[in-house]
Design a protein around this motif. Structure first.
Motif, PDB file in Angstrom:
ATOM      1  N   LEU A  59     -56.084  13.312  36.106  1.00 31.55           N
ATOM      2  CA  LEU A  59     -57.158  12.474  36.626  1.00 31.55           C
ATOM      3  C   LEU A  59     -56.642  11.292  37.423  1.00 31.55           C
ATOM      4  O   LEU A  59     -57.253  10.892  38.412  1.00 31.55           O
ATOM      5  CB  LEU A  59     -58.047  11.976  35.482  1.00 31.55           C
ATOM      6  CG  LEU A  59     -58.663  13.059  34.586  1.00 31.55           C
ATOM      7  CD1 LEU A  59     -59.485  12.425  33.481  1.00 31.55           C
ATOM      8  CD2 LEU A  59     -59.511  14.011  35.412  1.00 31.55           C
ATOM      9  N   ALA A  60     -55.509  10.712  36.976  1.00 38.66           N
ATOM     10  CA  ALA A  60     -54.967   9.545  37.668  1.00 38.66           C
ATOM     11  C   ALA A  60     -53.582   9.245  37.111  1.00 38.66           C
ATOM     12  O   ALA A  60     -53.230   9.679  36.015  1.00 38.66           O
ATOM     13  CB  ALA A  60     -55.883   8.329  37.507  1.00 38.66           C
ATOM     14  N   PRO A  75     -53.364  13.105  41.034  1.00 41.88           N
ATOM     15  CA  PRO A  75     -52.044  13.664  41.348  1.00 41.88           C
ATOM     16  C   PRO A  75     -52.026  15.176  41.140  1.00 41.88           C
ATOM     17  O   PRO A  75     -52.748  15.717  40.303  1.00 41.88           O
ATOM     18  CB  PRO A  75     -51.119  12.949  40.357  1.00 41.88           C
ATOM     19  CG  PRO A  75     -52.009  12.615  39.208  1.00 41.88           C
ATOM     20  CD  PRO A  75     -53.363  12.334  39.784  1.00 41.88           C
ATOM     21  N   ARG A  76     -51.181  15.855  41.925  1.00 42.54           N
ATOM     22  CA  ARG A  76     -51.036  17.301  41.791  1.00 42.54           C
ATOM     23  C   ARG A  76     -50.000  17.647  40.739  1.00 42.54           C
ATOM     24  O   ARG A  76     -50.021  18.747  40.184  1.00 42.54           O
ATOM     25  CB  ARG A  76     -50.653  17.902  43.142  1.00 42.54           C
ATOM     26  CG  ARG A  76     -51.718  17.691  44.221  1.00 42.54           C
ATOM     27  CD  ARG A  76     -51.241  18.187  45.576  1.00 42.54           C
ATOM     28  NE  ARG A  76     -50.927  19.606  45.529  1.00 42.54           N
ATOM     29  CZ  ARG A  76     -50.381  20.277  46.557  1.00 42.54           C
ATOM     30  NH1 ARG A  76     -50.084  19.631  47.675  1.00 42.54           N
ATOM     31  NH2 ARG A  76     -50.132  21.563  46.448  1.00 42.54           N
ATOM     32  N   PHE A  77     -49.068  16.738  40.476  1.00 37.78           N
ATOM     33  CA  PHE A  77     -48.030  16.946  39.464  1.00 37.78           C
ATOM     34  C   PHE A  77     -47.510  15.580  39.027  1.00 37.78           C
ATOM     35  O   PHE A  77     -47.799  14.550  39.666  1.00 37.78           O
ATOM     36  CB  PHE A  77     -46.886  17.810  40.020  1.00 37.78           C
ATOM     37  CG  PHE A  77     -46.237  17.243  41.247  1.00 37.78           C
ATOM     38  CD1 PHE A  77     -45.211  16.320  41.156  1.00 37.78           C
ATOM     39  CD2 PHE A  77     -46.668  17.629  42.512  1.00 37.78           C
ATOM     40  CE1 PHE A  77     -44.617  15.780  42.294  1.00 37.78           C
ATOM     41  CE2 PHE A  77     -46.081  17.108  43.659  1.00 37.78           C
ATOM     42  CZ  PHE A  77     -45.055  16.181  43.541  1.00 37.78           C
ATOM     43  N   VAL A  92     -53.045  10.070  33.306  1.00 34.23           N
ATOM     44  CA  VAL A  92     -54.250  10.365  32.530  1.00 34.23           C
ATOM     45  C   VAL A  92     -54.577  11.833  32.774  1.00 34.23           C
ATOM     46  O   VAL A  92     -54.826  12.236  33.916  1.00 34.23           O
ATOM     47  CB  VAL A  92     -55.422   9.468  32.941  1.00 34.23           C
ATOM     48  CG1 VAL A  92     -56.666   9.823  32.129  1.00 34.23           C
ATOM     49  CG2 VAL A  92     -55.065   8.011  32.749  1.00 34.23           C
ATOM     50  N   ALA A  93     -54.527  12.625  31.711  1.00 37.14           N
ATOM     51  CA  ALA A  93     -54.666  14.074  31.848  1.00 37.14           C
ATOM     52  C   ALA A  93     -55.731  14.597  30.902  1.00 37.14           C
ATOM     53  O   ALA A  93     -56.050  13.972  29.881  1.00 37.14           O
ATOM     54  CB  ALA A  93     -53.334  14.762  31.565  1.00 37.14           C
ATOM     55  N   SER A 105     -64.204   9.463  34.222  1.00 38.79           N
ATOM     56  CA  SER A 105     -62.945   8.867  34.655  1.00 38.79           C
ATOM     57  C   SER A 105     -63.056   8.300  36.058  1.00 38.79           C
ATOM     58  O   SER A 105     -62.547   7.231  36.364  1.00 38.79           O
ATOM     59  CB  SER A 105     -61.827   9.912  34.595  1.00 38.79           C
ATOM     60  OG  SER A 105     -60.624   9.376  35.065  1.00 38.79           O
ATOM     61  N   ASN A 106     -63.751   9.036  36.963  1.00 38.57           N
ATOM     62  CA  ASN A 106     -63.911   8.540  38.319  1.00 38.57           C
ATOM     63  C   ASN A 106     -64.695   7.243  38.350  1.00 38.57           C
ATOM     64  O   ASN A 106     -64.372   6.319  39.089  1.00 38.57           O
ATOM     65  CB  ASN A 106     -64.608   9.600  39.190  1.00 38.57           C
ATOM     66  CG  ASN A 106     -63.716  10.802  39.443  1.00 38.57           C
ATOM     67  OD1 ASN A 106     -62.493  10.682  39.365  1.00 38.57           O
ATOM     68  ND2 ASN A 106     -64.307  11.947  39.767  1.00 38.57           N
TER      69      ASN A 106
END
Length: 615
Positions: free
Chosen positions: A512-513, A527-529, A537-538, A608-609
């Motif tokens: 998420l960020a 982020p992509r990775f 934050v996942a 989250s957004n």
């Protein structure tokens, strides 16, 4: 015979059984108070229990005892009649078989009937006001005082460190010095160890109890023992030091209040454990993730021929460990260094005289532990993560009470086992190997359960109050710090999560960020990775429902560690439960579960957004 008749006539004359007030009336109530039968006391009590037909309050129900038929009887309170007239028999007495004395009966039969009816109440038949007494010597059952804490504070110590640092030997020495292991038992350990040419292992056998551990000289499972000082009681959790048994070590650290980091001062051993990949570093990080605040660094084997209480060696170890502990998150005032010898017991219970190491002027190990500040405990409903189980005339579980209390009192011994929502009953509680009726937050206990089989229990299950159970979730949002991973981590990456005593496989569903370490602000783009040393934050998803709580509400159940390929790669904390269902049994169908997951994903993403936009 005439004398006997005369004696009987005189007694019957004094009883005045033909008076009108002694004849039970089946039409109208009597005008004077009658002595109540024990079964009538529920409606009219004295001494503040209940009067005027009121029901006893719930607090006093606990003072009642059940008879064999399941009915409740309360102890007869002491009363005294003040009327000068003889008390008459009531309608309830006639129903219970108590009748006026008839003059035509035999004297022995009359005495037998009087004795049989006066087991609870004895009456004086001499002229004058009769006195009713309650000769019962039964003790009233006192209600459990739930708001009382243990007399002594209880601390859970976990011994961590690199393999062969002397953790089990130190634990055995403490057990011997505090009297938990007597001289005869120690001599037996010494004889058995000498037969295997392992004389220096004798003390470690107080904690390493199974054959495999004694033959290899390595701790496999978390050893448990208890001891007490004049101030506190302690539970020792002897964690394994070998890297193959780190999952067992994490389970022990999850139950700890204080960590004793055992360091070997012997030449070469400290360097091996402190190098990258050594267990000294990994164990330090794991105990911090587990929430341990205080660390005692016990520099062991100071009496070794390669050290001989060298000040230079002691300072070298302290200077290398201090910045590493600070980087791991421990404050300087929460870390204490001291030199010891686990084999000889120097600086463990008392400061020796003469002092072989005058450079150190602090207290002994046990004195320092006694003077630690009181550990703050959670105040809430019962939460007992299960750390182990075995069979012993029933199913027995063990673990540390993270919050609340557990009791064998009737009406309070019925619990729920989460996440399966299995109803269980508490048969007995053992704290420090002694049976007790109640145990409080922070105590490490063994609980015998009824209504469940051993196969229905797994480590990580949670024993909860029926009225307030823990949250259960498969998907959650977490803040994760990647501490050691050589490659990149993308969505779909799978690893093992260790949360309190639970071990579950989890997968990264998405990011998420990222969070800036210096400012703490979240990035606006997803982020992509992620790489090593980044905070992200996942959204995580477990393979099975897990007992979880948000870190902000319950830290002990909201922090976790991630491991992959026998290496700790990340640590994190639960920020939000995606499917926030309290007490979910996790038995829904696959279609509904998928629908719930998709809904949860959108809920987490949107929330989250919005929070990121607010920042």
């Amino acid at each position: 015979m005439s004398a006997l008749n005369g004696d009987l006539n005189s007694k019957f004359g004094s009883l005045n059984v033909n008076a009108a007030v002694f004849v039970p009336s089946w039409a109208s109530p009597s005008s004077t108070a009658a002595p109540q039968h024990p079964t009538d006391m529920a409606n009219s009590q004295v001494n503040g229990v209940a009067v005027n037909g009121s029901v006893p309050p719930p607090d006093d129900w606990d003072k009642m005892e059940e008879d064999d038929n399941g009915t409740t009887q309360q102890e007869q309170p002491q009363t005294q009649t003040t009327d000068k007239q003889q008390p008459q028999l009531s309608f309830s007495d006639a129903q219970n078989g108590i009748h006026p004395v008839e003059p035509a009966g035999d004297s022995k039969q009359i005495e037998t009937e009087v004795k049989s009816k006066s087991t609870e109440v004895t009456m004086d038949t001499t002229p004058g006001p009769p006195v009713v007494t309650a000769p019962s010597t039964k003790k009233k059952a006192e209600p459990v005082k739930e708001n009382l804490a243990p007399v002594k504070e209880h601390l859970n110590l976990v011994f961590v460190g690199h393999v062969d640092a002397g953790k089990s030997t130190l634990g055995g020495q403490i057990m011997y010095l505090t009297g938990e292991v007597d001289q005869r038992t120690l001599e037996k350990y010494q004889r058995d160890a000498k037969e295997q040419n392992r004389e220096s292992w004798a003390l470690s056998w107080a904690l390493d109890t199974n054959t495999e551990e004694r033959e290899k000289g390595k701790t496999v499972d978390v050893g448990r023992a208890s001891f007490a000082t004049d101030v506190k009681t302690f539970t020792i959790l002897d964690a394994p030091g070998h890297r193959s048994y780190v999952p067992n070590m994490i389970g022990g650290a999850a139950q700890a209040d204080v960590a004793v980091l055992v360091i070997s001062a012997r030449k070469g051993e400290f360097e091996t454990g402190f190098e990258k990949g050594g267990q000294t570093r990994e164990h330090t990080m794991l105990i911090k993730t587990a929430g341990v605040k205080y660390v005692v660094v016990a520099i062991n084997k100071m009496d070794d021929p390669t050290v001989e209480w060298s000040v230079e060696r002691y300072e070298e170890i302290v200077n290398k460990l201090s910045p590493f502990l600070k980087k791991s998150g421990f404050k300087k005032e929460d870390v204490h260094f001291l030199p010891i010898s686990g084999l000889t017991g120097v600086f463990i219970k008392d400061v020796p005289s003469p002092n072989p190491f005058p450079y150190y002027s602090g207290p002994s190990l046990l004195s320092f532990l006694d003077n630690l500040p009181k550990v703050l405990r959670m105040d809430g409903p019962l939460r007992l993560p299960i750390a182990g189980k075995y069979k012993d005339m029933g199913v027995v579980i063990c673990g540390k009470i993270e919050s609340g209390y557990i009791s064998t009192t009737k009406g309070k011994s019925e619990m729920l086992l989460m996440p399966t929502r299995k109803e269980v009953g508490v048969l007995s509680i053992f704290a420090d190997k002694e049976e007790t009726d109640i145990a409080y937050t922070g105590e490490n206990v063994e609980v015998k359960l009824k209504g469940i089989e051993e196969e229905e229990i797994s480590n990580g299950f949670m024993l909860c109050d029926k009225s307030d159970v823990c949250h259960v979730a498969k998907k959650f949002e977490a803040q994760i710090h990647i501490v050691d991973y050589d490659s990149i981590i993308c969505p779909g990456f799978t690893c093992m999560m260790h949360c309190h005593t639970a071990i579950e496989e989890v997968v990264f569903k998405g990011f998420l960020a990222t969070i800036d370490k210096k400012t703490g602000k979240k990035s606006t783009a997803r982020p992509r990775f992620v790489r090593q040393d980044e905070i992200v934050v996942a959204v995580m998803q477990a393979s099975r429902p897990v007992c979880l709580e948000m870190f902000s509400q319950f830290p002990q159940m909201g922090r976790f560690t991630l491991r992959s390929n026998d290496k700790t790669i990340a640590m994190g904390r639960v920020e939000r439960l995606a499917s926030k269902t309290q007490g979910s049994s996790g038995t829904s169908s696959s279609s509904s579960a998928n629908a719930s997951n998709s809904t949860s994903d959108s809920h987490v993403a949107s929330s989250s957004n919005s929070s990121s936009a607010a920042n």
